[in-house]
Design an enzyme around this catalytic site. Sequence first.
Site, PDB file in Angstrom:
ATOM      1  N   GLY A  52      56.228 -23.045   6.315  1.00 61.53           N
ATOM      2  CA  GLY A  52      54.838 -22.761   5.978  1.00 61.53           C
ATOM      3  C   GLY A  52      53.926 -23.960   6.207  1.00 61.53           C
ATOM      4  O   GLY A  52      54.306 -25.103   5.940  1.00 61.53           O
TER       5      GLY A  52
ATOM      6  N   ASN B 256      62.311 -18.178  -6.111  1.00 62.82           N
ATOM      7  CA  ASN B 256      61.116 -17.772  -6.866  1.00 62.82           C
ATOM      8  C   ASN B 256      60.059 -17.276  -5.869  1.00 62.82           C
ATOM      9  O   ASN B 256      58.942 -17.780  -5.808  1.00 62.82           O
ATOM     10  CB  ASN B 256      60.579 -18.911  -7.736  1.00 62.82           C
ATOM     11  CG  ASN B 256      59.530 -18.391  -8.702  1.00 62.82           C
ATOM     12  OD1 ASN B 256      58.369 -18.773  -8.646  1.00 62.82           O
ATOM     13  ND2 ASN B 256      59.910 -17.482  -9.569  1.00 62.82           N
TER      14      ASN B 256
ATOM     15  N   ARG C 166      54.928 -23.083  -8.222  1.00 61.54           N
ATOM     16  CA  ARG C 166      54.465 -23.927  -9.339  1.00 61.54           C
ATOM     17  C   ARG C 166      53.198 -23.378  -9.993  1.00 61.54           C
ATOM     18  O   ARG C 166      52.836 -23.841 -11.072  1.00 61.54           O
ATOM     19  CB  ARG C 166      54.256 -25.366  -8.877  1.00 61.54           C
ATOM     20  CG  ARG C 166      55.587 -26.050  -8.530  1.00 61.54           C
ATOM     21  CD  ARG C 166      55.450 -27.528  -8.273  1.00 61.54           C
ATOM     22  NE  ARG C 166      56.736 -28.190  -8.240  1.00 61.54           N
ATOM     23  CZ  ARG C 166      57.386 -28.571  -7.122  1.00 61.54           C
ATOM     24  NH1 ARG C 166      56.833 -28.361  -5.940  1.00 61.54           N
ATOM     25  NH2 ARG C 166      58.550 -29.167  -7.195  1.00 61.54           N
TER      26      ARG C 166
ATOM     27  N   LYS D 287      51.478 -24.461   4.465  1.00 63.88           N
ATOM     28  CA  LYS D 287      51.082 -24.913   3.120  1.00 63.88           C
ATOM     29  C   LYS D 287      51.625 -26.331   2.872  1.00 63.88           C
ATOM     30  O   LYS D 287      50.971 -27.156   2.253  1.00 63.88           O
ATOM     31  CB  LYS D 287      51.628 -23.921   2.097  1.00 63.88           C
ATOM     32  CG  LYS D 287      52.042 -24.496   0.775  1.00 63.88           C
ATOM     33  CD  LYS D 287      51.141 -24.043  -0.317  1.00 63.88           C
ATOM     34  CE  LYS D 287      51.272 -24.691  -1.654  1.00 63.88           C
ATOM     35  NZ  LYS D 287      52.496 -25.268  -2.039  1.00 63.88           N
TER      36      LYS D 287
ATOM     37  N   HIS E  63      56.181 -16.788   0.830  1.00 63.61           N
ATOM     38  CA  HIS E  63      57.545 -16.809   1.380  1.00 63.61           C
ATOM     39  C   HIS E  63      57.804 -15.544   2.215  1.00 63.61           C
ATOM     40  O   HIS E  63      58.403 -15.613   3.291  1.00 63.61           O
ATOM     41  CB  HIS E  63      58.577 -16.832   0.245  1.00 63.61           C
ATOM     42  CG  HIS E  63      58.572 -18.071  -0.602  1.00 63.61           C
ATOM     43  ND1 HIS E  63      58.238 -18.059  -1.928  1.00 63.61           N
ATOM     44  CD2 HIS E  63      58.913 -19.350  -0.318  1.00 63.61           C
ATOM     45  CE1 HIS E  63      58.350 -19.283  -2.430  1.00 63.61           C
ATOM     46  NE2 HIS E  63      58.753 -20.086  -1.473  1.00 63.61           N
TER      47      HIS E  63
HETATM   48  P1  AMP Z   1      59.612 -23.603  -1.121  1.00 62.20           P
HETATM   49  O1  AMP Z   1      60.418 -22.493  -1.658  1.00 62.20           O
HETATM   50  O2  AMP Z   1      58.393 -23.921  -1.931  1.00 62.20           O
HETATM   51  O3  AMP Z   1      60.448 -24.808  -0.764  1.00 62.20           O
HETATM   52  O4  AMP Z   1      59.032 -23.090   0.257  1.00 62.20           O
HETATM   53  C1  AMP Z   1      59.857 -22.539   1.244  1.00 62.20           C
HETATM   54  C2  AMP Z   1      59.038 -22.307   2.492  1.00 62.20           C
HETATM   55  O5  AMP Z   1      57.945 -21.442   2.170  1.00 62.20           O
HETATM   56  C3  AMP Z   1      58.409 -23.594   3.056  1.00 62.20           C
HETATM   57  O6  AMP Z   1      58.436 -23.529   4.465  1.00 62.20           O
HETATM   58  C4  AMP Z   1      56.991 -23.544   2.537  1.00 62.20           C
HETATM   59  O7  AMP Z   1      56.064 -24.242   3.343  1.00 62.20           O
HETATM   60  C5  AMP Z   1      56.742 -22.040   2.586  1.00 62.20           C
HETATM   61  N1  AMP Z   1      55.653 -21.663   1.688  1.00 62.20           N
HETATM   62  C6  AMP Z   1      55.534 -21.937   0.364  1.00 62.20           C
HETATM   63  N2  AMP Z   1      54.362 -21.462  -0.109  1.00 62.20           N
HETATM   64  C7  AMP Z   1      53.731 -20.888   0.944  1.00 62.20           C
HETATM   65  C8  AMP Z   1      52.488 -20.226   1.114  1.00 62.20           C
HETATM   66  N3  AMP Z   1      51.621 -20.070   0.122  1.00 62.20           N
HETATM   67  N4  AMP Z   1      52.169 -19.773   2.343  1.00 62.20           N
HETATM   68  C9  AMP Z   1      53.021 -19.924   3.398  1.00 62.20           C
HETATM   69  N5  AMP Z   1      54.219 -20.542   3.297  1.00 62.20           N
HETATM   70  C10 AMP Z   1      54.561 -21.012   2.087  1.00 62.20           C
END
Ligand code: AMP
Length: 286
Positions: free
Chosen positions: A149, A32, A189, A151, A37
């Site tokens: 990230g 997503n 989310r 974040k 990302h």
């Molecule tokens: P997720 O798909 O949410 O598990 O995130 C995958 C990677 O993307 C992880 O390293 C997160 O920290 C990073 N990530 C998610 N949202 C952001 C954002 N807004 N800015 C930078 N990195 C992000």
Amino acid sequence: MQTISFIQDLQQTLQACKQQQKTISFVPTMGNLHEGHLSLVRLAKQHADIVVVSIFVNPLQFGANEDLDKYPRTLEADQQKLAEEDVNFLFTPQVNEIYPIDIAEQTQVCVPQLGEYHCGSSRPGHFDGVTTIVCKLFNIVQADIAIFGQKDFQQLAIIRKMVKDLCLPITIIAAPTGRAKDGLALSSRNQYLNKQQRQTASTINQCLESAASSLENGQNIEAVKLQAIEKLEKYGFILDYFNIADAQTLAPVNENSQEIVLLIAAFLGKTRLIDNKVLPLKPKSF
Ligand code: AMP
């Protein structure tokens, strides 16, 4: 871009790249994909010849009452975005490829202490699920570099610790948080939010910014915390936590802290949002 769903196929393909002395950077995700990302992907490209992205919604890191089933799965749109970024390989394993045995029998990786604060205490088992999948993906991909990230500040700290403690041969690079124009941290989310909640959601970042400047101006830490909590509650957030911690240990901030981090997790309706802000200098109030 080549999409690969089986571990053996990915390993064979990457082996061939390594034989050509290509360096590999890896971006693990749950899909997503948004601009946050994609900023990780762009950073990955700067650091290696080959970029591998994984999309895997990891059941091991979701609690029983969390959003595993409704977590947005948008593979086709994700593939298009990644192809536009010139990603070389997308790894999209099914759950039974990653966990062929009963999950209860799965060996797990646990990072103590760092995983016990903040999200760790409100989402028991979450970080063990994260470290287990990340360790497993690291072993599958065997990249030189992985991008995470900021974040997810606590997750980043825990992964760095896992890499250090287990001598994993990979370098972790942090990417800054990607934000919407109003400051809200981009997150898969966010789409759970209705229009009004989406407008309110930017208050999280505003609170972090104003709490940070109050601390920099020497205001008392407890007073800053109370003000932020009051403001968020006034806007209708149900606070999971608002913590001011030592950015290295994630423990409560103390007089030895060199760098501090403000961490928020708050619900708007059923949606749980997180964000953080790091202050590089020791605030005057300590
Ligand atoms: P997720 O798909 O949410 O598990 O995130 C995958 C990677 O993307 C992880 O390293 C997160 O920290 C990073 N990530 C998610 N949202 C952001 C954002 N807004 N800015 C930078 N990195 C992000």
